[in-house]
Scaffold this motif. Structure first.
Motif, PDB file in Angstrom:
ATOM      1  N   LYS A  14       0.501  -1.392   0.207  1.00  0.00           N
ATOM      2  CA  LYS A  14       0.460   0.051   0.002  1.00  0.00           C
ATOM      3  C   LYS A  14       1.073   1.195   0.364  1.00  0.00           C
ATOM      4  O   LYS A  14       0.393   2.493  -0.647  1.00  0.00           O
ATOM      5  CB  LYS A  14      -0.989  -0.207   1.036  1.00  0.00           C
ATOM      6  CG  LYS A  14      -2.143  -1.599   1.470  1.00  0.00           C
ATOM      7  CD  LYS A  14      -3.205  -1.101   2.257  1.00  0.00           C
ATOM      8  CE  LYS A  14      -2.361  -1.340   3.772  1.00  0.00           C
ATOM      9  NZ  LYS A  14      -1.899  -2.995   3.540  1.00  0.00           N
ATOM     10  N   ARG A  15       2.163   1.145   0.781  1.00  0.00           N
ATOM     11  CA  ARG A  15       3.011   2.405   0.649  1.00  0.00           C
ATOM     12  C   ARG A  15       3.359   2.629  -0.787  1.00  0.00           C
ATOM     13  O   ARG A  15       3.317   3.689  -0.955  1.00  0.00           O
ATOM     14  CB  ARG A  15       4.242   1.478   1.524  1.00  0.00           C
ATOM     15  CG  ARG A  15       5.133   3.112   1.727  1.00  0.00           C
ATOM     16  CD  ARG A  15       6.004   2.501   2.887  1.00  0.00           C
ATOM     17  NE  ARG A  15       6.857   3.777   3.207  1.00  0.00           N
ATOM     18  CZ  ARG A  15       8.460   3.686   3.891  1.00  0.00           C
ATOM     19  NH1 ARG A  15       8.896   2.709   4.396  1.00  0.00           N
ATOM     20  NH2 ARG A  15       8.877   4.644   4.168  1.00  0.00           N
ATOM     21  N   ASN A  16       3.636   1.424  -0.965  1.00  0.00           N
ATOM     22  CA  ASN A  16       4.192   1.527  -2.787  1.00  0.00           C
ATOM     23  C   ASN A  16       2.953   2.282  -3.682  1.00  0.00           C
ATOM     24  O   ASN A  16       3.093   3.301  -4.372  1.00  0.00           O
ATOM     25  CB  ASN A  16       4.631   0.279  -3.415  1.00  0.00           C
ATOM     26  CG  ASN A  16       6.238   0.404  -2.761  1.00  0.00           C
ATOM     27  OD1 ASN A  16       6.812   1.295  -2.130  1.00  0.00           O
ATOM     28  ND2 ASN A  16       6.906   0.019  -3.837  1.00  0.00           N
ATOM     29  N   ILE A  17       1.507   2.617  -3.355  1.00  0.00           N
ATOM     30  CA  ILE A  17       0.882   2.105  -4.604  1.00  0.00           C
ATOM     31  C   ILE A  17       0.509   3.928  -4.098  1.00  0.00           C
ATOM     32  O   ILE A  17       0.514   4.897  -5.241  1.00  0.00           O
ATOM     33  CB  ILE A  17      -0.302   1.539  -3.621  1.00  0.00           C
ATOM     34  CG1 ILE A  17      -0.183  -0.001  -4.639  1.00  0.00           C
ATOM     35  CG2 ILE A  17      -1.720   2.091  -4.979  1.00  0.00           C
ATOM     36  CD1 ILE A  17      -1.528  -0.691  -4.336  1.00  0.00           C
ATOM     37  N   ARG A  18       0.843   4.482  -2.976  1.00  0.00           N
ATOM     38  CA  ARG A  18       0.292   5.586  -2.306  1.00  0.00           C
ATOM     39  C   ARG A  18       1.546   6.418  -2.443  1.00  0.00           C
ATOM     40  O   ARG A  18       1.322   7.704  -3.643  1.00  0.00           O
ATOM     41  CB  ARG A  18       0.006   5.557  -0.232  1.00  0.00           C
ATOM     42  CG  ARG A  18      -1.595   5.335  -0.104  1.00  0.00           C
ATOM     43  CD  ARG A  18      -1.480   5.325   1.073  1.00  0.00           C
ATOM     44  NE  ARG A  18      -2.527   5.032   1.513  1.00  0.00           N
ATOM     45  CZ  ARG A  18      -2.607   3.957   2.353  1.00  0.00           C
ATOM     46  NH1 ARG A  18      -1.927   3.656   2.719  1.00  0.00           N
ATOM     47  NH2 ARG A  18      -3.311   2.952   2.902  1.00  0.00           N
ATOM     48  N   TYR A  19       2.568   5.646  -3.024  1.00  0.00           N
ATOM     49  CA  TYR A  19       3.915   6.731  -3.159  1.00  0.00           C
ATOM     50  C   TYR A  19       3.429   6.925  -5.085  1.00  0.00           C
ATOM     51  O   TYR A  19       4.085   7.761  -5.196  1.00  0.00           O
ATOM     52  CB  TYR A  19       5.117   5.742  -2.730  1.00  0.00           C
ATOM     53  CG  TYR A  19       6.207   6.683  -3.593  1.00  0.00           C
ATOM     54  CD1 TYR A  19       6.722   7.580  -3.037  1.00  0.00           C
ATOM     55  CD2 TYR A  19       7.286   5.661  -4.599  1.00  0.00           C
ATOM     56  CE1 TYR A  19       7.841   8.613  -3.098  1.00  0.00           C
ATOM     57  CE2 TYR A  19       8.202   6.408  -5.629  1.00  0.00           C
ATOM     58  CZ  TYR A  19       8.541   7.715  -5.065  1.00  0.00           C
ATOM     59  OH  TYR A  19       9.953   8.740  -5.484  1.00  0.00           O
ATOM     60  N   TYR A  20       3.360   5.830  -5.470  1.00  0.00           N
ATOM     61  CA  TYR A  20       3.058   5.844  -6.713  1.00  0.00           C
ATOM     62  C   TYR A  20       2.102   7.242  -7.541  1.00  0.00           C
ATOM     63  O   TYR A  20       2.160   7.923  -7.839  1.00  0.00           O
ATOM     64  CB  TYR A  20       2.805   5.085  -7.903  1.00  0.00           C
ATOM     65  CG  TYR A  20       4.103   3.513  -7.340  1.00  0.00           C
ATOM     66  CD1 TYR A  20       5.275   3.873  -7.873  1.00  0.00           C
ATOM     67  CD2 TYR A  20       3.543   1.884  -7.486  1.00  0.00           C
ATOM     68  CE1 TYR A  20       6.157   3.572  -7.825  1.00  0.00           C
ATOM     69  CE2 TYR A  20       4.378   1.487  -7.739  1.00  0.00           C
ATOM     70  CZ  TYR A  20       5.644   1.762  -7.477  1.00  0.00           C
ATOM     71  OH  TYR A  20       6.728   1.191  -7.714  1.00  0.00           O
ATOM     72  N   GLU A  21       1.349   7.258  -6.199  1.00  0.00           N
ATOM     73  CA  GLU A  21       0.121   8.389  -7.005  1.00  0.00           C
ATOM     74  C   GLU A  21       0.478   9.803  -5.970  1.00  0.00           C
ATOM     75  O   GLU A  21      -0.320  10.427  -7.138  1.00  0.00           O
ATOM     76  CB  GLU A  21      -1.421   7.623  -5.638  1.00  0.00           C
ATOM     77  CG  GLU A  21      -1.847   6.640  -6.094  1.00  0.00           C
ATOM     78  CD  GLU A  21      -2.883   6.369  -4.727  1.00  0.00           C
ATOM     79  OE1 GLU A  21      -2.737   7.110  -4.181  1.00  0.00           O
ATOM     80  OE2 GLU A  21      -3.634   4.976  -4.466  1.00  0.00           O
ATOM     81  N   LYS A  22       1.157   9.444  -5.099  1.00  0.00           N
ATOM     82  CA  LYS A  22       1.973  11.412  -5.097  1.00  0.00           C
ATOM     83  C   LYS A  22       2.392  11.506  -5.388  1.00  0.00           C
ATOM     84  O   LYS A  22       2.688  12.801  -6.483  1.00  0.00           O
ATOM     85  CB  LYS A  22       2.605  10.927  -3.072  1.00  0.00           C
ATOM     86  CG  LYS A  22       3.468  12.273  -3.154  1.00  0.00           C
ATOM     87  CD  LYS A  22       3.802  11.597  -2.155  1.00  0.00           C
ATOM     88  CE  LYS A  22       4.823  13.004  -1.566  1.00  0.00           C
ATOM     89  NZ  LYS A  22       5.985  12.689  -0.547  1.00  0.00           N
ATOM     90  N   GLU A  23       3.452  10.787  -6.778  1.00  0.00           N
ATOM     91  CA  GLU A  23       4.623  10.865  -7.597  1.00  0.00           C
ATOM     92  C   GLU A  23       3.090  11.185  -9.545  1.00  0.00           C
ATOM     93  O   GLU A  23       4.077  11.426  -9.605  1.00  0.00           O
ATOM     94  CB  GLU A  23       5.293   9.881  -7.955  1.00  0.00           C
ATOM     95  CG  GLU A  23       5.986   9.523  -6.876  1.00  0.00           C
ATOM     96  CD  GLU A  23       6.957  11.075  -6.636  1.00  0.00           C
ATOM     97  OE1 GLU A  23       7.869  11.369  -8.121  1.00  0.00           O
ATOM     98  OE2 GLU A  23       7.303  11.527  -5.884  1.00  0.00           O
TER      99      GLU A  23
END
Length: 216
Positions: A14-23
């Motif tokens: 989930k952390r990576n998913i949210r990071y990709y959203e942030k980027e």
């Protein structure tokens, strides 16, 4: 679908998913009823593509440019292949130098570092890239103080939690509330002091030790 289901289906956190959203690599919609993210099959498919390209070590910026139509997938992959080939060549060069050191059979006290460094400097001028010790060596210096600070903060936080628990367990037999607050304030002050010291240490590492490492 919810992020937990996406995490399970794609195989990234989930952390990576949210990071990709942030980027800006992923823009899921929102549920109109509760405002939560509402992922679609298209989002899952896009995440799988991002996962594939990242596992090939393609930079996020390149993926972003593909998504934006600035680069075609073919162009981006060809560019990335050039980068990978350069890295492979660099690794081969470092391996050859390691073999050369082994073949000489010299101990550290006898090692002719000047000769090797001069040779490496010449190679760098010709395009070879060796390890960036400014970045690599200084990052490890953050881990020691950070780990020690986290352990100490966890210990002090445990003491605070214990004092609060003891006070709420039997308020009538507990010391006066101002005294309890004073006892809690002591470890809290220690926590603040450790965090301030940690920030100062990071500044020292970044400003002093990193500058020193950059001279090599």
């Amino acid at each position: 679908m919810k992020i937990n289901e996406v995490e399970e289906r794609v195989g990234i956190t989930k952390r990576n998913i949210r990071y990709y959203e942030k980027e800006g690599l992923l823009t899921p919609g929102r549920n109109s009823d509760n405002g939560y993210r509402d992922y679609t099959e298209d989002d899952v498919a896009e995440l799988k593509k991002i996962k594939l390209l990242r596992k090939l070590d393609m930079p996020l910026e390149e993926i972003r440019r593909i998504q934006g139509g600035v680069l075609t997938l073919e162009d981006a992959v060809r560019r990335h292949m050039i980068v990978l080939e350069r890295e492979r060549s660099n690794l081969g060069t470092m391996q050859a130098l390691c073999t050369k050191v082994l073949e000489e059979g010299a101990q550290l006290s006898e090692l002719d570092a000047d000769r090797y460094l001069a040779e490496m400097e010449q190679m760098e001028q010709e395009g070879t890239r060796f390890v960036n010790i400014k970045k690599k060596d200084t990052v490890t210096r953050y881990l020691g103080p950070l780990g020690a600070a986290l352990i100490f903060v966890a210990l002090m936080a445990g003491i605070i939690a214990f004092l609060v628990w003891a006070f709420t367990l039997d308020p009538e037999e507990a010391p006066p509330l101002p005294l309890v607050i004073a006892f809690i304030a002591i470890p809290a002050v220690f926590i603040i002091g450790v965090l301030v010291a940690l920030v100062q240490r990071f500044k020292q590492i970044k400003g002093g030790e990193e500058d020193a490492a950059s001279q090599y």
